[in-house]
Design an enzyme around this catalytic site. Structure first.
Site, PDB file in Angstrom:
ATOM      1  N   ASP A  47       3.767  -6.495   3.640  1.00  0.00           N
ATOM      2  CA  ASP A  47       3.346  -5.435   4.560  1.00  0.00           C
ATOM      3  C   ASP A  47       3.621  -5.820   6.012  1.00  0.00           C
ATOM      4  O   ASP A  47       3.051  -5.255   6.928  1.00  0.00           O
ATOM      5  CB  ASP A  47       1.848  -5.158   4.347  1.00  0.00           C
ATOM      6  CG  ASP A  47       1.359  -3.905   5.049  1.00  0.00           C
ATOM      7  OD1 ASP A  47       2.198  -3.043   5.381  1.00  0.00           O
ATOM      8  OD2 ASP A  47       0.142  -3.784   5.267  1.00  0.00           O
TER       9      ASP A  47
ATOM     10  N   HIS B 295       0.822  -1.215   0.000  1.00  0.00           N
ATOM     11  CA  HIS B 295       0.000   0.000   0.000  1.00  0.00           C
ATOM     12  C   HIS B 295       0.852   1.260   0.000  1.00  0.00           C
ATOM     13  O   HIS B 295       1.943   1.305   0.576  1.00  0.00           O
ATOM     14  CB  HIS B 295      -0.989   0.005   1.169  1.00  0.00           C
ATOM     15  CG  HIS B 295      -0.394   0.018   2.537  1.00  0.00           C
ATOM     16  ND1 HIS B 295      -0.070   1.182   3.198  1.00  0.00           N
ATOM     17  CD2 HIS B 295      -0.073  -0.993   3.388  1.00  0.00           C
ATOM     18  CE1 HIS B 295       0.411   0.889   4.404  1.00  0.00           C
ATOM     19  NE2 HIS B 295       0.431  -0.417   4.538  1.00  0.00           N
TER      20      HIS B 295
ATOM     21  N   ASP C  15      -0.240   4.425   1.037  1.00  0.00           N
ATOM     22  CA  ASP C  15      -0.510   5.432   2.062  1.00  0.00           C
ATOM     23  C   ASP C  15       0.262   5.156   3.340  1.00  0.00           C
ATOM     24  O   ASP C  15       0.706   4.032   3.595  1.00  0.00           O
ATOM     25  CB  ASP C  15      -2.007   5.522   2.355  1.00  0.00           C
ATOM     26  CG  ASP C  15      -2.559   4.277   3.036  1.00  0.00           C
ATOM     27  OD1 ASP C  15      -2.216   3.154   2.595  1.00  0.00           O
ATOM     28  OD2 ASP C  15      -3.340   4.403   3.998  1.00  0.00           O
TER      29      ASP C  15
ATOM     30  N   ASP D 176       6.208   1.415   6.443  1.00  0.00           N
ATOM     31  CA  ASP D 176       4.880   0.814   6.329  1.00  0.00           C
ATOM     32  C   ASP D 176       4.068   1.689   5.372  1.00  0.00           C
ATOM     33  O   ASP D 176       3.464   2.659   5.782  1.00  0.00           O
ATOM     34  CB  ASP D 176       4.235   0.748   7.712  1.00  0.00           C
ATOM     35  CG  ASP D 176       2.855   0.134   7.717  1.00  0.00           C
ATOM     36  OD1 ASP D 176       2.460  -0.450   6.691  1.00  0.00           O
ATOM     37  OD2 ASP D 176       2.153   0.264   8.733  1.00  0.00           O
TER      38      ASP D 176
ATOM     39  N   HIS E 119       4.274   3.606  12.328  1.00  0.00           N
ATOM     40  CA  HIS E 119       3.227   4.612  12.573  1.00  0.00           C
ATOM     41  C   HIS E 119       3.677   5.787  13.426  1.00  0.00           C
ATOM     42  O   HIS E 119       2.837   6.494  13.968  1.00  0.00           O
ATOM     43  CB  HIS E 119       1.966   3.991  13.190  1.00  0.00           C
ATOM     44  CG  HIS E 119       1.249   3.052  12.294  1.00  0.00           C
ATOM     45  ND1 HIS E 119      -0.028   2.602  12.565  1.00  0.00           N
ATOM     46  CD2 HIS E 119       1.606   2.476  11.124  1.00  0.00           C
ATOM     47  CE1 HIS E 119      -0.411   1.781  11.605  1.00  0.00           C
ATOM     48  NE2 HIS E 119       0.573   1.686  10.717  1.00  0.00           N
TER      49      HIS E 119
ATOM     50  N   GLU F 158      -4.826   1.737   2.847  1.00  0.00           N
ATOM     51  CA  GLU F 158      -4.836   0.584   3.749  1.00  0.00           C
ATOM     52  C   GLU F 158      -4.898   1.024   5.196  1.00  0.00           C
ATOM     53  O   GLU F 158      -5.566   0.390   6.023  1.00  0.00           O
ATOM     54  CB  GLU F 158      -3.590  -0.272   3.499  1.00  0.00           C
ATOM     55  CG  GLU F 158      -3.604  -1.625   4.211  1.00  0.00           C
ATOM     56  CD  GLU F 158      -2.977  -1.606   5.606  1.00  0.00           C
ATOM     57  OE1 GLU F 158      -3.031  -2.632   6.299  1.00  0.00           O
ATOM     58  OE2 GLU F 158      -2.427  -0.548   6.009  1.00  0.00           O
ATOM     59  N   GLU F 159      -4.217   2.113   5.511  1.00  0.00           N
ATOM     60  CA  GLU F 159      -4.125   2.552   6.903  1.00  0.00           C
ATOM     61  C   GLU F 159      -5.462   3.012   7.470  1.00  0.00           C
ATOM     62  O   GLU F 159      -5.648   3.029   8.688  1.00  0.00           O
ATOM     63  CB  GLU F 159      -3.089   3.666   7.043  1.00  0.00           C
ATOM     64  CG  GLU F 159      -1.660   3.255   6.709  1.00  0.00           C
ATOM     65  CD  GLU F 159      -1.068   2.268   7.696  1.00  0.00           C
ATOM     66  OE1 GLU F 159      -1.752   1.923   8.681  1.00  0.00           O
ATOM     67  OE2 GLU F 159       0.073   1.836   7.487  1.00  0.00           O
TER      68      GLU F 159
END
Length: 407
Positions: free
Chosen positions: A199, A81, A83, A142, A381, A176-177
């Protein structure tokens, strides 16, 4: 194996702000993801050798590397992903720490640091090249590490036609997030036997179990009157919200659970005496336990309304995704192959449940079994995120091994 373009490719990707927006109603949720896909990824997908490269309205950039061995009839997909999570992603300024000495890493001039005393994962990486933040943003490993690894694997296979491989489909997707990226995924168009999301986290992660997930939106309707004359008249919506929360199991919270334990998580509360809105997420691995958690919340709401003698508690439950184990365990071929490849490479597979979800959670239920393999990120994150270049290289090795597997 080392790959000369992997690091620069990754650094290029993470410097682009592709933060998603949960409040947006568009797909992708942010224009920056569209721009990243069309201006950065699509041209590079073509340069590394992918064919039939295109961008879909659902936000996915798609490409194909045809098989170069007719005996390898599988079609395998790899998905990552674009994002990044809900943390500052503007002005990402990565630090490259070569030959990490095992000590404290200062994150630029931010005053923050990566200290092995706080982050035990650092103990695995002396002597390796680490990419960190400067303390002012997340890194974006990520899942831009996954994108860079897939792109690098395709580049290597194109340059080395002596490595025989099956047909490969690549998909780089949005959002995805915020949990909606795969909602519009076109499984029929992707057309593979199975796929992998790249991922995961540390070296060796191989995952085919996720939470089943639901969201719960609660509205508590109070009745506000002057507190001096409130007796037997006031209904305090704030107190209703407290009473509801206190009827949930005290220890079923994220900070008190691990492994296969599920939880309720209060995400947000806003309101006043007159009305309160609260948002929860519900997570569990087993289907019966997941359904029981939802039923328990409904039972509490019903009980409170009955005791109040009026309909003051409203609960709306929405399923978000399901444990992909239900699909993948019917045919463990993608797990068997990935496990065998990792072992051949001297990587110890770490097979454990994901205490979360991936795009594969939804894609698996669309008919494409899609487990998750490691991409290398640690502390994802936030400002303490980092990744090992050597782990990223091993992820590329693993992707190449999977598509060349003849078992």
């Amino acid at each position: 194996m080392t790959y000369p373009n992997l690091l620069d490719r990754f650094l290029t990707y993470v410097k682009v702000n592709t933060r998603s927006d949960e409040h947006s109603t568009t797909t992708p949720s942010t224009q920056s993801q569209v721009d990243f896909a069309t201006n950065v990824l699509i041209p590079e997908m073509k340069r590394v050798g992918l064919q039939n490269v295109y961008y879909l309205p659902n936000g996915f950039a798609i490409g194909t590397l045809p098989a170069n061995d007719p005996s390898l009839t599988r079609k395998i997909g790899f998905i990552s992903h674009m994002d990044t999570a809900d943390f500052n992603a503007e002005g990402v300024n990565p630090q490259v720490i070569e030959n990490y000495d095992g000590g404290v890493i200062e994150l630029g001039n931010s005053g923050f640091k990566l200290d092995p005393a706080d982050f035990k994962s650092l103990e695995k990486y002396p002597g390796q090249t680490l990419i960190t933040t400067d303390g002012t943003s997340l890194l974006g490993a990520d899942d831009k590490s996954g994108i860079a690894e897939i792109m690098t694997a395709i580049e290597y296979l194109t340059a080395h036609p002596e490595i025989k491989h099956c047909e490969i489909r690549v998909g780089f997707g949005p959002d995805e997030e915020i949990g909606v990226g795969a909602n519009k995924f076109d499984a029929e168009d992707f057309d593979v036997d199975f796929a992998y999301t790249v991922d995961g986290g540390p070296l060796g992660e191989l995952q085919y179990e996720t939470f089943s997930a639901a969201g719960a939106e609660l509205h508590f309707q109070g009745r506000n009157v002057h507190p001096g004359t409130a007796k037997e008249q006031m209904v305090n919506a704030l107190q209703l919200a407290i009473d509801f929360h206190n009827q949930l199991p005290e220890n079923d919270r994220p900070e008190l659970t691990e492994g296969y334990q599920g939880f309720y998580h209060l995400m947000d509360v806003t309101g006043s005496v007159e009305e309160v809105r609260a948002s929860y997420i519900i997570r569990d691995f087993e289907k019966d336990a997941f359904e029981a958690r939802k039923a328990s919340m409904q039972s509490i709401a019903d009980k409170m309304n009955a005791e109040l003698g009026s309909y003051r508690v409203t609960l709306n439950l929405t399923d978000q995704y399901y444990n992909m184990k239900e699909v993948i365990e019917k045919d463990m071929t993608p797990i068997t192959i990935a496990k065998a490849v990792m072992e051949d490479l001297g990587i110890t597979p770490i097979i454990e449940p994901i205490r979360g979800g991936t795009d594969g959670s939804k894609i698996s239920f669309m008919g494409i079994p899609t487990p998750n393999i490691f991409a290398g990120g640690e502390n994802m994150h936030g400002r303490f995120e980092y990744v090992s270049l050597q782990t990223m290289e091993r992820a590329v090795d693993t992707i190449i091994g999977i598509v060349a597997y003849k078992g």
